[in-house]
Design a protein around this motif. Structure first.
Motif, short mmCIF file in Angstrom:
data_model
loop_
_atom_site.label_atom_id
_atom_site.label_comp_id
_atom_site.label_asym_id
_atom_site.label_seq_id
_atom_site.Cartn_x
_atom_site.Cartn_y
_atom_site.Cartn_z
N LEU A 152 -48.34 -38.88 -81.44
CA LEU A 152 -46.97 -39.35 -81.29
C LEU A 152 -46.95 -40.82 -80.92
CD1 LEU A 152 -45.43 -36.43 -79.17
CD2 LEU A 152 -45.24 -36.78 -81.65
N LEU A 153 -45.91 -41.53 -81.34
CA LEU A 153 -45.72 -42.92 -80.91
C LEU A 153 -45.20 -42.95 -79.47
CD1 LEU A 153 -43.99 -44.37 -84.10
CD2 LEU A 153 -46.38 -44.67 -83.42
N LEU A 154 -44.20 -42.11 -79.19
CA LEU A 154 -43.58 -42.04 -77.87
C LEU A 154 -43.42 -40.57 -77.49
CD1 LEU A 154 -40.78 -44.74 -78.36
CD2 LEU A 154 -43.01 -45.07 -77.27
N THR A 155 -43.46 -40.30 -76.19
CA THR A 155 -43.41 -38.91 -75.77
C THR A 155 -42.50 -38.72 -74.57
OG1 THR A 155 -44.81 -36.98 -75.32
CG2 THR A 155 -45.41 -39.05 -74.21
N LEU A 156 -42.39 -37.47 -74.15
CA LEU A 156 -41.55 -37.06 -73.02
C LEU A 156 -42.38 -36.18 -72.09
CD1 LEU A 156 -38.32 -36.23 -75.04
CD2 LEU A 156 -38.41 -37.87 -73.15
N PRO A 157 -41.88 -35.81 -70.92
CA PRO A 157 -42.65 -34.93 -70.04
C PRO A 157 -42.99 -33.60 -70.73
CG PRO A 157 -40.85 -35.94 -68.82
CD PRO A 157 -40.64 -36.30 -70.25
N GLY A 158 -44.19 -33.10 -70.46
CA GLY A 158 -44.63 -31.84 -71.06
C GLY A 158 -46.02 -31.90 -71.64
N GLY A 159 -46.66 -33.07 -71.57
CA GLY A 159 -48.06 -33.20 -71.98
C GLY A 159 -48.34 -32.80 -73.41
N GLU A 160 -49.41 -32.04 -73.61
CA GLU A 160 -49.86 -31.66 -74.94
C GLU A 160 -48.85 -30.77 -75.67
OE1 GLU A 160 -52.66 -32.45 -76.95
OE2 GLU A 160 -52.48 -34.10 -75.53
N SER A 161 -48.03 -30.04 -74.92
CA SER A 161 -47.03 -29.19 -75.57
C SER A 161 -45.95 -30.02 -76.27
CB SER A 161 -46.38 -28.24 -74.55
OG SER A 161 -47.28 -27.20 -74.20
N VAL A 162 -45.64 -31.19 -75.73
CA VAL A 162 -44.68 -32.09 -76.40
C VAL A 162 -45.27 -32.56 -77.71
CG1 VAL A 162 -43.37 -34.23 -76.24
CG2 VAL A 162 -43.70 -32.84 -74.20
N ARG A 163 -46.52 -33.00 -77.63
CA ARG A 163 -47.22 -33.43 -78.85
C ARG A 163 -47.23 -32.30 -79.87
NH1 ARG A 163 -52.27 -32.51 -80.88
NH2 ARG A 163 -53.04 -34.11 -82.33
N GLY A 164 -47.57 -31.10 -79.43
CA GLY A 164 -47.63 -29.96 -80.33
C GLY A 164 -46.29 -29.64 -80.96
N PHE A 165 -45.24 -29.64 -80.15
CA PHE A 165 -43.91 -29.27 -80.65
C PHE A 165 -43.43 -30.22 -81.74
CE2 PHE A 165 -39.22 -29.44 -80.28
CZ PHE A 165 -38.94 -28.12 -80.63
N PHE A 166 -43.54 -31.52 -81.49
CA PHE A 166 -43.04 -32.49 -82.47
C PHE A 166 -43.93 -32.57 -83.71
CE2 PHE A 166 -40.93 -34.75 -78.69
CZ PHE A 166 -39.75 -34.06 -78.88
N LEU A 167 -45.25 -32.48 -83.52
CA LEU A 167 -46.15 -32.64 -84.66
C LEU A 167 -46.21 -31.38 -85.52
CD1 LEU A 167 -49.10 -34.76 -83.20
CD2 LEU A 167 -47.15 -35.52 -84.57
N VAL A 168 -46.11 -30.19 -84.93
CA VAL A 168 -46.03 -28.97 -85.74
C VAL A 168 -44.75 -29.01 -86.58
CG1 VAL A 168 -45.67 -26.47 -85.67
CG2 VAL A 168 -47.46 -27.52 -84.27
N THR A 169 -43.66 -29.45 -85.96
CA THR A 169 -42.39 -29.57 -86.71
C THR A 169 -42.54 -30.58 -87.84
OG1 THR A 169 -41.22 -29.09 -84.64
CG2 THR A 169 -39.91 -29.92 -86.48
N LEU A 170 -43.29 -31.64 -87.59
CA LEU A 170 -43.58 -32.64 -88.63
C LEU A 170 -44.33 -32.00 -89.80
CD1 LEU A 170 -43.51 -35.80 -89.26
CD2 LEU A 170 -45.84 -35.82 -88.36
N LEU A 171 -45.30 -31.13 -89.50
CA LEU A 171 -46.07 -30.47 -90.55
C LEU A 171 -45.21 -29.48 -91.34
CD1 LEU A 171 -49.54 -29.83 -88.85
CD2 LEU A 171 -48.86 -31.68 -90.37
N VAL A 172 -44.20 -28.90 -90.69
CA VAL A 172 -43.25 -28.04 -91.41
C VAL A 172 -42.47 -28.89 -92.41
CG1 VAL A 172 -41.20 -26.58 -91.19
CG2 VAL A 172 -43.05 -26.38 -89.52
N GLU A 173 -42.05 -30.08 -91.98
CA GLU A 173 -41.35 -31.01 -92.88
C GLU A 173 -42.24 -31.38 -94.07
OE1 GLU A 173 -38.35 -32.69 -92.83
OE2 GLU A 173 -37.51 -31.90 -90.97
N LEU A 174 -43.50 -31.64 -93.81
CA LEU A 174 -44.42 -32.04 -94.88
C LEU A 174 -44.63 -30.89 -95.87
CD1 LEU A 174 -46.27 -34.44 -95.78
CD2 LEU A 174 -48.14 -33.21 -94.67
N ALA A 175 -44.73 -29.67 -95.34
CA ALA A 175 -44.95 -28.50 -96.21
C ALA A 175 -43.81 -28.29 -97.18
CB ALA A 175 -45.15 -27.26 -95.34
#
Length: 438
Positions: A152-175
């Motif tokens: 991620l370029l920028l993040t919010l509280p929640g650590g690796e789960s924030v990264r996971g939530f936004f990037l998994v959603t990104l992969l759904v978009e790509l699919a």
């Protein structure tokens, strides 16, 4: 989709709607930084979790200079600015949780945020187009578009789960990208009365929806339900239909009257809106009104693409008129896959919201010492227990959307085209067991 032919003289292209052939609605190669003049913004935006944790974000923003926005010249600069300003806004509003919210967003943040938003045609709040579509970078530029190679370029509280939530959603978009491109072939095939072309394109759409579901499954691997529910959700929440902020938020220096905006929602993703318009799914009442309103939270060109799909002749009518067995089967398979995806989304929401909400109520009545993750659930915002961050009553909303998708089926999903049922209780109970107190 209407039954009348419109705009058939010029073939549609993704490019005219600022949609990438490779990335779809995802912003290709987002900028990692803004011109040095905007360093005060980026310094704060890059340190959001630490500033929130130390309860110093609000002070930093109060001391932030009021910067001009005319130096932001390109679309990519404006998108990064919107991301940074929206991340700061969510942190400022929710720094102290739901019980110590603010009524006024300081001028140093509100004025540039509204100016940037106006230039982009977006609302001044954190949206899907920020956190998912324009918030990624590759670790290795030549490497794959995968969880292991994305940050991620920028993040919010929640650590690796924030990264996971936004990037998994990104992969759904790509699919979804092959299906997005196939929509144009469906439209052209109907125009030229080419059954084979439409059938082949619909098969691609069907496969893309299935690929989206496979990508969504990664959520279980990368996002902890207790962290999502207890820590992350509040920072995705807006100030419309939210009991924590019933009067909305005053954007100081912009207007004196409070403004109301919905928080982040999967309904702000353009993908499913496109597939709904293509297949002729009719969302009505409050559900349809909410979905239509969410289109105002999308980049305008993406919203126009959705509207353009609906302006072409009806695919469903074409399938009925042709009475071609192969075409009908492929159409039915598309609808079934979309229902299947929506059932799986209900499963995800059950695990990440419904079950933790139920546990939160129990845990708040239990004053004994708790493991950190369970304590996060107990301290989660009560205002969001029955609602999505976009303000909807989430399970009822999702089931209504799913059921309307089922209704689009020509044979009501008979003759072997059965859709999957609601998430099984076995799966729900398994998810619940992971949140119980040992």
């Amino acid at each position: 989709m209407d039954t009348k032919v419109k705009n058939t003289e010029t073939p549609m292209s993704l490019k005219q709607f600022h949609i990438s052939e490779d990335y779809g609605f995802i912003l290709p190669e987002p900028l990692k930084d803004l011109p040095v003049y905007y360093k005060p913004w980026m310094d704060i935006a890059r340190n959001m979790p630490e500033l929130i944790s130390s309860h110093s974000l609000r002070l930093r923003i109060h001391n932030m200079p009021l910067l001009e926005t005319h130096l932001l010249r390109t679309h990519h600069e404006l998108r990064l600015a919107h991301l940074a300003l929206s991340i700061m806004t969510m942190g400022y509003v929710w720094q102290e949780g739901e019980r110590e919210t603010v009524k006024v967003l300081p001028q140093s943040l509100s004025v540039p945020f509204c100016e940037v938003s106006q230039r982009l045609g977006l609302p001044p709040i954190l949206i899907h187009a920020d956190t998912v579509l324009a918030n990624w970078k590759k670790k290795n530029l030549d490497g794959p578009f995968s969880m292991e190679n994305l940050e991620l370029l920028l993040t919010l509280p929640g650590g690796e789960s924030v990264r996971g939530f936004f990037l998994v959603t990104l992969l759904v978009e790509l699919a979804a990208v092959p299906g997005l491109k196939a929509i144009l072939d469906v439209i052209n095939g109907i125009h030229y009365n080419d059954v084979a072309m439409v059938t082949k394109a619909l098969d691609v759409v069907s496969q893309a929806i299935d690929s989206m579901k496979q990508a969504l499954k990664l959520m279980h691997e990368y996002v902890d339900p207790s962290i999502f529910y207890g820590i992350m959700r509040i920072y995705l929440s807006g100030w419309k239909d939210n009991p924590s902020m019933p009067e909305g938020l005053v954007y100081e220096g912009v207007q004196e009257k409070p403004m109301e905006f919905s928080g982040g929602s999967a309904a702000q993703s353009s993908i499913l809106h496109c597939f709904d318009e293509l297949l002729g799914v009719q969302h009505e009442g409050s559900t349809g009104a909410f979905l239509r309103r969410m289109r105002d939270y999308m980049p305008p060109s993406h919203k126009h693409f959705i509207e353009n799909i609906s302006s072409h002749p009806s695919l469903r009518s074409f399938v009925l008129q042709q009475a071609d067995e192969g075409l009908t089967h492929t159409f039915e398979q598309c609808v079934a896959r979309l229902v299947d995806f929506r059932n799986y989304h209900i499963n995800i929401v059950t695990r990440y919201i419904t079950i933790p909400a139920s546990r939160a109520k129990q845990l708040r009545a239990n004053n004994q010492g708790l493991p950190e993750e369970l304590d996060a659930i107990r301290r989660a915002p009560t205002a969001l227990e029955e609602r999505g961050t976009g303000g909807s009553g989430i399970i009822t909303f999702l089931k209504t959307v799913r059921d309307k998708t089922k209704d689009t089926s020509i044979s009501k999903c008979t003759n072997g085209n059965q859709v999957l049922p609601d998430p099984s209780m076995t799966e729900i109970q398994k998810a619940a067991s992971e949140l119980t107190i040992e």
